[in-house]
Design an enzyme around this catalytic site. Structure first.
Site, short mmCIF file in Angstrom:
data_model
loop_
_atom_site.label_atom_id
_atom_site.label_comp_id
_atom_site.label_asym_id
_atom_site.label_seq_id
_atom_site.Cartn_x
_atom_site.Cartn_y
_atom_site.Cartn_z
N ILE A 238 0.84 -1.21 0.00
CA ILE A 238 0.00 0.00 0.00
C ILE A 238 0.86 1.25 0.00
O ILE A 238 0.51 2.26 -0.58
CB ILE A 238 -0.87 0.09 1.28
N ASP A 384 3.18 13.29 15.37
CA ASP A 384 3.27 13.41 13.91
C ASP A 384 1.87 13.56 13.36
O ASP A 384 1.52 12.98 12.33
CB ASP A 384 3.98 12.20 13.32
P1 ADP Z 1 4.88 5.92 7.75
O1 ADP Z 1 5.70 5.99 8.99
O2 ADP Z 1 5.62 5.30 6.60
O3 ADP Z 1 4.20 7.21 7.40
P2 ADP Z 1 2.18 4.96 8.26
O4 ADP Z 1 1.78 4.17 9.46
O5 ADP Z 1 1.73 6.37 8.20
O6 ADP Z 1 3.76 4.83 8.10
O7 ADP Z 1 1.67 4.18 6.99
C1 ADP Z 1 1.90 4.64 5.69
C2 ADP Z 1 0.62 4.62 4.89
O8 ADP Z 1 0.12 3.29 4.83
C3 ADP Z 1 -0.47 5.44 5.49
O9 ADP Z 1 -0.42 6.77 5.05
C4 ADP Z 1 -1.73 4.75 5.03
O10 ADP Z 1 -2.08 5.19 3.73
C5 ADP Z 1 -1.29 3.31 4.94
N1 ADP Z 1 -1.69 2.59 6.15
C6 ADP Z 1 -0.95 2.39 7.27
N2 ADP Z 1 -1.62 1.68 8.17
C7 ADP Z 1 -2.82 1.40 7.62
C8 ADP Z 1 -3.98 0.68 8.07
N3 ADP Z 1 -4.02 0.10 9.27
N4 ADP Z 1 -5.03 0.60 7.23
C9 ADP Z 1 -4.98 1.18 6.03
N5 ADP Z 1 -3.94 1.86 5.56
C10 ADP Z 1 -2.85 1.98 6.34
MN MN Z 2 2.59 8.27 8.08
#
Ligand code: ADP
Ligand code: MN
Length: 495
Positions: A238, A384
């Site tokens: 994703i 964040d």
């Molecule tokens: P990073 O530290 O790389 O920003 P994130 O936890 O924000 O990590 O995850 C990156 C992206 O992955 C998010 O912006 C979201 O689009 C997607 N994502 C992360 N966790 C989920 C989840 N539980 N369900 C759906 N999408 C998710």
């Molecule tokens: Mn993020």
């Protein structure tokens, strides 16, 4: 005449005795393995990647091959070391426990250890015992020198932690394992050559495929989740960020009846390359929950701690009823949680959706509420928070990405909160929510402080003064007594 033609009469020259024979079973097994892993099996101690003609179309296959080859080489090396050390001696040291068992031959209990490790909020870490400068402790015949076998052995074991992250040292670190100097030095030597070789390998891999978002070991870890039935399938990636890669998966069945795996899951893989994490040190190093442990940890464990931190923070949020992903399982640096979205489509980030002004207003009040809950009930500051880490799903806002979240009494906790408030205020004000508080009002509303400064600079200065006061307080009274009346309560700042 049979309409489907005459059957092929192939004579099977195999007696019952043959079928029952273990020897035959082994041969067949070997044949099968040879067919599946032709390169690897043929080359007993060949190069890590056997030529360019290896089929890399299957990630899983590649992972298996790498792992197998690695294990084989590792074991062969160990055997040599063992032989060298033991020589003709009557008493021999066995390296058996360091041998790698191929992952398919075992249900790698090593993985389970991490999971157990992480069930509690980690506040404690035991003090390392050190041998004082003079080189001995104790009196008279109870004297223990730094050359003491037991002490030294334990130290050697602990020092293994400093080997490269990729270097497998087994789970001896968790046990009271005593390595003799000889064995330790041999292992160290091996670790260094391994490190160099691994560096060469990574160089090679980096060029080979751009798509390979995670390393073979992580892939294997993910594959095991599918293999165990916990996940049905991993459908794809994703998001690829600087610190993590997120995959979508369909949930499977849990091994234990009491736990339900969500129908769709997100797998967040924390990157095991270290440089990306360097600048995030401050979030974890100064978090009191992790401070004690941080200094003693090797890089490999620090990365796992990020995943662990996200898990704990999500659990706190879940308990407070804040819409956020639900933790399914944590394995090393891989966190599985419920998927926010549907049919493989992740919910859009707040920055990417166009909301009606009514929904926008609703979202604003919800975010305000969640920030207060996060602070007061979870004792956390997101750190964040912005339209990038808020998803719009099911008519409401969901908070994600909390690995960097800290407790408000973190030395910079209030500054982080102020930054969050600034992001949130700006987003909703620009989004046309007339009711949206400005960042300073929002900060007071969330934290319960009553900072009256009417400009940014003075406000910021007061925040820093509060943080300073908190620091001094911690210095004087010890962190646990003064700051918490219990886990999950906001800090008490007294005047
Ligand atoms: P990073 O530290 O790389 O920003 P994130 O936890 O924000 O990590 O995850 C990156 C992206 O992955 C998010 O912006 C979201 O689009 C997607 N994502 C992360 N966790 C989920 C989840 N539980 N369900 C759906 N999408 C998710
Ligand atoms: Mn993020």
């Amino acid at each position: 005449q049979c309409p489907w033609g005459a059957p092929n009469t192939t004579s099977i020259s195999c007696s019952l005795a043959d079928v029952m024979s273990e020897q035959l079973a082994k041969e067949l097994q070997l044949e099968e393995e040879n067919a599946v892993f032709p390169e690897v099996v043929a080359v007993a101690e060949g190069p890590f990647i056997a030529g360019e003609n290896v089929d890399t179309s299957s990630d899983l296959m590649l992972a298996q091959m790498l792992q197998m080859e690695f294990d084989r080489e590792y074991d062969a090396q160990l055997r040599r070391e063992e032989k060298k050390i033991n020589g003709d001696s009557k008493v021999s040291i066995s390296f058996e426990n360091y041998r790698k068992v191929h992952p398919y031959d075992s249900d790698s209990s090593e993985d389970e250890v991490d999971w157990q490790d992480t069930r509690h909020d980690p506040y404690r870490a035991d003090k390392p015992t050190t041998t004082p400068r003079k080189g001995f402790i104790g009196k008279g015949k109870d004297i223990t020198t730094k050359h003491d076998e037991v002490v030294c052995g334990r130290k050697n074991t602990a020092r293994m932690e400093n080997f490269a992250p990729e270097f497998q040292v087994g789970d001896g670190i968790g046990m009271d394992l005593k390595l003799s100097n000889q064995v330790f030095n041999a292992l160290k030597q091996h670790a260094y050559s391994e490190e160099r070789r691994s560096a060469r390998l990574h160089e090679k891999k980096e060029h080979s495929t751009a798509e390979k978002a995670v390393d073979p070991k992580t892939r294997l870890l993910m594959y095991k989740m599918v293999n165990s039935g916990m996940l049905e399938t991993i459908t794809g990636c994703i998001s690829t960020g600087k610190e993590s890669v997120v995959f979508h998966a369909y949930g499977g069945k849990s091994a234990t009846e009491d736990k339900v795996i969500p129908p769709e899951c997100a797998i967040k893989v924390f990157k095991t390359t270290l440089n990306e994490f360097k600048n995030r040190d401050k979030y974890i190093k100064d978090d009191y929950r992790f401070k004690d442990r941080f200094s003693k940890l090797n890089p490999r464990k620090i990365i796992r701690m990020w995943a662990e931190k996200e898990m704990h923070n999500l659990t706190r949020m879940q308990n407070a009823g804040i819409p956020c992903p639900q933790v399914v399982i944590l394995k090393k640096h891989v966190l599985v949680m419920s998927f926010i979205g549907q049919d493989q489509v992740p919910a859009p980030k707040l920055k990417d959706v166009t909301l009606s002004s009514e929904d926008m207003k609703k979202a604003y009040y919800q975010v305000l509420n969640m920030m207060q809950q996060l602070y007061k009930e979870c004792n956390l500051v997101h750190a964040d928070l912005s339209e990038y880490n808020m998803l719009w799903h099911d008519g409401k806002v969901w908070l994600i990405d909390v690995s960097q979240s800290v407790e408000p009494n973190h030395p910079h906790g209030l500054e982080f909160l102020f930054r969050d408030c600034r992001n949130v205020s700006q987003f909703f004000q620009k989004g046309g929510v007339a009711e949206a508080l400005n960042e300073r009002e929002l900060f007071n509303a969330v934290s319960g402080f009553n900072i009256t400064a009417d400009n940014e600079v003075d406000f910021q200065a007061e925040i820093e003064a509060l943080e300073k006061m908190n620091e001094d307080h911690v210095q004087n009274h010890g962190k646990k007594l003064s700051m918490f009346s219990g886990d999950g309560d906001p800090p008490i700042y007294d005047e």
